[in-house]
Design an enzyme around this catalytic site. Sequence first.
Site, PDB file in Angstrom:
ATOM      1  N   GLU A 126       0.710  -1.316   0.185  1.00 35.98           N
ATOM      2  CA  GLU A 126      -0.016   0.007   0.168  1.00 35.98           C
ATOM      3  C   GLU A 126       1.065   0.985   0.059  1.00 35.98           C
ATOM      4  OE1 GLU A 126      -2.470  -0.706  -1.055  1.00 35.98           O
ATOM      5  OE2 GLU A 126      -2.773  -2.831  -0.190  1.00 35.98           O
ATOM      6  N   GLU A 156      -1.449  -2.465  -9.879  1.00 37.01           N
ATOM      7  CA  GLU A 156      -1.380  -3.531  -9.348  1.00 37.01           C
ATOM      8  C   GLU A 156      -0.302  -4.833  -9.325  1.00 37.01           C
ATOM      9  OE1 GLU A 156      -2.616  -3.408  -6.267  1.00 37.01           O
ATOM     10  OE2 GLU A 156      -4.490  -2.428  -6.862  1.00 37.01           O
TER      11      GLU A 156
END
Length: 851
Positions: A298, A320
């Site tokens: 993150e 991602e």
Amino acid sequence: MTQSTTRYLSDYKAPEFQISTVNLTFSLNDTETHVVNEMAIKRLTENTQLQLDGEHLTLLKVTLNGEQLSAAQYQLSETGLILSLPEEDNVLVIETQIDPLNNTALEGLFKSGDAFCTQCEAEGFRRITYYMDRPDVMATFTTKVIAEQEQFPQLLSNGNKVDSGQLDGGKHFVTWHDPYPKPAYLFALVAGDFDLLSDSFKTSEGRNVALEIFVDKGNLSKAHHAMTSLKKSMQWDEEVFGLAYDLDIYMIVAVDFFNMGAMENKGLNVFNSKYVLANEDTATDTDYFNVEAVIAHEYFHNWTGNRVTCRDWFQLSLKEGLTVFRDQQFSADMHSAAVTRIQNVRVLRAHQFAEDASPMAHPIRPEKVMEMNNFYTLTVYEKGSEVIRMMHTLLGQENFRKGMDLYFERFDGMAVTCDDFVNAMADASNKDLSLFKRWYSQSGTPMLSVNETFDDGSKAYKIEVSQLTESTKQQPEKYPLHIPIKVELINGSTGAVEAHLLELTSESQVWTFDGYEEKPVMAFLGDFSAPVKVSFEQSDDELITIMQKANNTFCQWDAGQKLFTRYIFRLIEDPNYQLPEQLINAFKDVLSNEALDTALKAEQLTLPGFGEIADNAKVIEPEKIIDALNTLKQFLANGLSEHLLTAYRNCQSGERTPQTRSLASVCLSYLAVNAANHELVEAHYQAGENMTENLAALNAATNQGLSVRDSLMADFERKWLDTTLVMDKWFSLQAMQQGDDTFENLKALLAREDFSLNNPNRARSLIGAFSMNNPKHFHCSTGRGYEFLGDQLEKLNTINPQVAARLITPLLAFKQYEPKRQAMMKAQLVKLRSLDNLSKDLTEKINAALD
């Protein structure tokens, strides 16, 4: 059934309006939160009709350029709001009311326990206010949060805190401003009463960044590992990629009710508490590893996802896949690179390959979508990471870094595409990646077929490699891919090992290697350099040579896995097949090899899982796979008993580390197979110094159905009844029990006061663990396992469709099973499809499987 619209990548059109600034004011209330949304909107074309997304909202008021609009001046529907913007520059103010308390879907603004929380990726912001809820609309946000001070002393949002103060009636406010334009999916708000762990980090640019981690009261002691992980991540990203943090504060909030693992909202990351809270009493070594990895993931999104984001959701792997690769590289640097890589590949082979072979097969950049949440998949994330890794392999570390630098130079502050990323890599390195781009648009797992020849006269060793990707439902025609293949050639006469990088760019290619007195042994696909399957016939002796002499540790491990898999399939074909003693000797050498890393020994001894074997079977017959796995495990447990016991005792008597604990756990799982060692399992539990050791004993007792299991599980429950995350582990262990009363126990577990389908972690810990990790009972011949899952999915369909859509996965591949189970699994899908209120999430997946 829900009527849903399919969206296509080919239909993408740039927005005709740009929102430059957003000023939000939240007056928080459990069931009547009031939201004021003031937007500065610029019209970019002659079109005056602005269409805003909005769901589950109560519209209170619309004001355009200072004048309140009547209902006749806009069109309101269940999915949005349409109105005319006559001016080129406009100020639009929309007031809405929402109900966070009853938002069980956990999208938009919802209650997690006593706290308010948001989740806006992918399309949750439209459940907060009417907005152009798409990632290519980027605005600067200022957010004012108002709430009762005693109940909600901490009011958090994106960016830096710019104002705060007291209000009448015991309320207070805090205002946050994020100076970096962002799409709405990165918006976050949290309000609650938390314990706070504070620290700081000085960036390479000399900026002091405040670091704050908010956790539920009483959990402060479990937040220190997360803080350490965050600081390591910040340091690593500066050293490896030259990327420094850009705000004055970085915050993490841990909540129990969350659909995902975590969310990278700019400056305010909201985390599932599972990936924040850890101490030795409550968390395993794997939990520690995962907390560090997810914290890093993150944080790394701050640049690969936030500063540069995706133009549309079909480009999801842009952020991602790249960020998974970055967190895997970080983990490899923090721990054993070899073990980290092996664990990554286990996930890919056991689950992503199965996804590629399922009705939901899709490229890492999908061509169409009905429900975007359905494409937060292993293909987009894990295979997407492998595609980035292949580019890293092809370009090398130096050129890859140049490509990253150019990517940020070109696109900082923009919403871009996967092609933009690949083009930056190609331009920075002068490497032609035009053929490589097919990885983004082609689904399925390629199969590489390898043939080798050796000419005694010319001393030439030749290998021919051909590639084939099987047709998939949406893509009947497949094309050759650009595939990097690492190989090692082991010279039998000299013991020398030569490494080569081959680039396969056509259907078939031949490579010749000269100067060998005898045929070398080839270790193929070093480091798992491409996400492919391999057909390559090598003898047991050759595989054992690779285990013993290859330099590439992945190849050493993989050779052992190939041996295991070979004999599992022979046992499937013939349950009476006599396993060779040579297999025992090979793994005796592993256990006795003092030069081999302890954690690598544990990986070498771990058998392939049910999912990986099923993925390689032409027709899945669960009992045969389970029986074959059990037979092989029994054979190894008997033949290696003394070596296993010695290794176990050495691990227990010396310093206990994550590495020694991993080997001790694997040895215990084998030792528990034989009755003579059953007391050892209980002793291991009683002597356990941490959660890793306790769970090793409970897993061994559960998998072997030991009589002591019930008493150990009862003791574990007494100790941890009030600790939510540990009880999730207890529920998972209960779901994996092997007794005849499994279904009666599942029914009792569902009825417990501490079980709720509203809590995604708890639902996954029981229902997910049962369907994914208890193949004996999930695939039982009566079909009760399929019925159990179908019944829970029907309930979750209305409570939390995202969770339901993730848990349905084991049923989707029904066509790969033998006819009787096919029919029973299909029946559950047909039953679900008949529901009047079937969610978009489930509709898309069930239709893909049945049609």
